[in-house]
Design a protein around this motif. Structure first.
Motif, mmCIF file in Angstrom:
data_model
loop_
_atom_site.group_PDB
_atom_site.id
_atom_site.type_symbol
_atom_site.label_atom_id
_atom_site.label_comp_id
_atom_site.label_asym_id
_atom_site.label_seq_id
_atom_site.Cartn_x
_atom_site.Cartn_y
_atom_site.Cartn_z
ATOM 1 N N LYS A 1 0.581 -1.028 -0.760
ATOM 2 C CA LYS A 1 -0.356 -0.130 0.195
ATOM 3 C C LYS A 1 0.765 1.717 -0.177
ATOM 4 O O LYS A 1 1.719 0.824 1.062
ATOM 5 C CB LYS A 1 -1.255 -0.044 1.350
ATOM 6 C CG LYS A 1 -1.798 1.166 1.174
ATOM 7 C CD LYS A 1 -3.401 1.008 2.043
ATOM 8 C CE LYS A 1 -3.968 1.563 1.811
ATOM 9 N NZ LYS A 1 -5.311 1.364 2.814
ATOM 10 N N GLY B 1 -9.124 -4.461 7.358
ATOM 11 C CA GLY B 1 -10.029 -5.430 6.765
ATOM 12 C C GLY B 1 -8.980 -4.876 5.149
ATOM 13 O O GLY B 1 -9.301 -6.023 4.562
ATOM 14 N N ASP B 2 -8.309 -4.078 5.184
ATOM 15 C CA ASP B 2 -7.398 -4.061 4.264
ATOM 16 C C ASP B 2 -6.805 -5.958 3.500
ATOM 17 O O ASP B 2 -6.057 -6.037 2.881
ATOM 18 C CB ASP B 2 -6.140 -2.722 4.328
ATOM 19 C CG ASP B 2 -7.139 -1.728 3.970
ATOM 20 O OD1 ASP B 2 -9.013 -0.942 3.296
ATOM 21 O OD2 ASP B 2 -6.736 -0.591 4.020
ATOM 22 N N VAL C 1 -7.144 -7.759 5.216
ATOM 23 C CA VAL C 1 -7.658 -9.247 4.852
ATOM 24 C C VAL C 1 -8.174 -9.631 3.767
ATOM 25 O O VAL C 1 -8.472 -10.607 2.822
ATOM 26 C CB VAL C 1 -9.524 -9.488 6.157
ATOM 27 C CG1 VAL C 1 -10.207 -10.416 6.078
ATOM 28 C CG2 VAL C 1 -8.565 -9.476 7.745
ATOM 29 N N GLU C 2 -8.600 -8.622 3.020
ATOM 30 C CA GLU C 2 -9.466 -8.223 1.862
ATOM 31 C C GLU C 2 -8.558 -7.997 1.214
ATOM 32 O O GLU C 2 -8.212 -9.430 -0.389
ATOM 33 C CB GLU C 2 -10.330 -6.673 1.422
ATOM 34 C CG GLU C 2 -10.450 -6.717 0.412
ATOM 35 C CD GLU C 2 -11.099 -5.398 0.138
ATOM 36 O OE1 GLU C 2 -10.775 -5.180 -1.074
ATOM 37 O OE2 GLU C 2 -11.937 -4.762 0.820
ATOM 38 N N GLY C 3 -7.242 -7.973 0.827
ATOM 39 C CA GLY C 3 -6.145 -8.443 -0.104
ATOM 40 C C GLY C 3 -6.189 -9.642 0.159
ATOM 41 O O GLY C 3 -5.508 -9.904 -0.779
ATOM 42 N N GLU D 1 -7.628 -12.145 1.203
ATOM 43 C CA GLU D 1 -8.915 -12.829 0.831
ATOM 44 C C GLU D 1 -8.839 -13.048 -0.698
ATOM 45 O O GLU D 1 -8.583 -14.029 -1.860
ATOM 46 C CB GLU D 1 -9.751 -12.730 1.024
ATOM 47 C CG GLU D 1 -9.646 -13.299 2.491
ATOM 48 C CD GLU D 1 -11.379 -12.836 3.531
ATOM 49 O OE1 GLU D 1 -12.241 -12.144 3.052
ATOM 50 O OE2 GLU D 1 -11.742 -13.564 5.000
ATOM 51 N N GLU D 2 -8.533 -11.686 -1.449
ATOM 52 C CA GLU D 2 -8.557 -11.647 -3.316
ATOM 53 C C GLU D 2 -7.726 -12.224 -3.631
ATOM 54 O O GLU D 2 -7.757 -12.829 -4.549
ATOM 55 C CB GLU D 2 -8.756 -10.089 -3.159
ATOM 56 C CG GLU D 2 -10.128 -9.539 -3.047
ATOM 57 C CD GLU D 2 -10.036 -8.134 -3.207
ATOM 58 O OE1 GLU D 2 -9.248 -7.890 -4.169
ATOM 59 O OE2 GLU D 2 -10.710 -7.287 -2.885
ATOM 60 N N ASN E 1 -8.215 -14.999 -6.509
ATOM 61 C CA ASN E 1 -8.438 -14.488 -8.193
ATOM 62 C C ASN E 1 -6.555 -15.205 -7.874
ATOM 63 O O ASN E 1 -5.983 -14.265 -9.410
ATOM 64 C CB ASN E 1 -8.292 -12.923 -8.259
ATOM 65 C CG ASN E 1 -9.772 -12.345 -7.831
ATOM 66 O OD1 ASN E 1 -10.282 -13.614 -8.493
ATOM 67 N ND2 ASN E 1 -9.461 -11.139 -7.298
ATOM 68 N N VAL F 1 -4.347 -9.286 -7.450
ATOM 69 C CA VAL F 1 -4.819 -8.410 -6.211
ATOM 70 C C VAL F 1 -4.106 -6.782 -6.934
ATOM 71 O O VAL F 1 -3.030 -6.736 -6.584
ATOM 72 C CB VAL F 1 -4.700 -8.396 -5.100
ATOM 73 C CG1 VAL F 1 -5.741 -7.631 -4.249
ATOM 74 C CG2 VAL F 1 -6.503 -9.875 -4.949
ATOM 75 N N THR G 1 -4.147 -0.679 -2.850
ATOM 76 C CA THR G 1 -2.911 -1.766 -2.641
ATOM 77 C C THR G 1 -2.701 -2.445 -3.696
ATOM 78 O O THR G 1 -3.573 -2.866 -4.991
ATOM 79 C CB THR G 1 -3.885 -2.778 -1.429
ATOM 80 O OG1 THR G 1 -4.821 -1.550 -0.708
ATOM 81 C CG2 THR G 1 -3.452 -3.529 -1.042
#
Length: 70
Positions: free
Chosen positions: A32, A41-42, A44-46, A48-49, A53, A57, A62
């Motif tokens: 980032k 959350g950034d 966790v989201e990164g 998981e994505e 994928n 990402v 990010t």
């Protein structure tokens, strides 16, 4: 292993890879570089994505950099 960094060049990942030798090839980076801190959350989201994928990402703030060979 995921290395979370607040710069665009992944300097810390490079340093850790150098110290770990062959084991460092398994490191991935979540970068980032907009000057704002990561929120939980950034991360966790990164993560998981990246898993969903196949490591692709990228957003305006990010970026996920997969490990070598991925």
């Amino acid at each position: 292993m995921l290395v979370v960094e607040m710069n665009a060049s992944g300097q810390f990942r490079g340093l850790v890879q150098k110290e770990l030798g062959q084991y460092g090839e398994k490191l991935s980076s979540l970068l980032k570089y907009n000057g704002n801190p990561f929120e939980p959350g950034d991360i966790v989201e990164g993560f998981e994505e990246a898993l969903l994928n196949g490591g692709n990402v990228s957003g305006p703030e990010t970026t996920f950099v997969p490990a070598a060979g991925d």
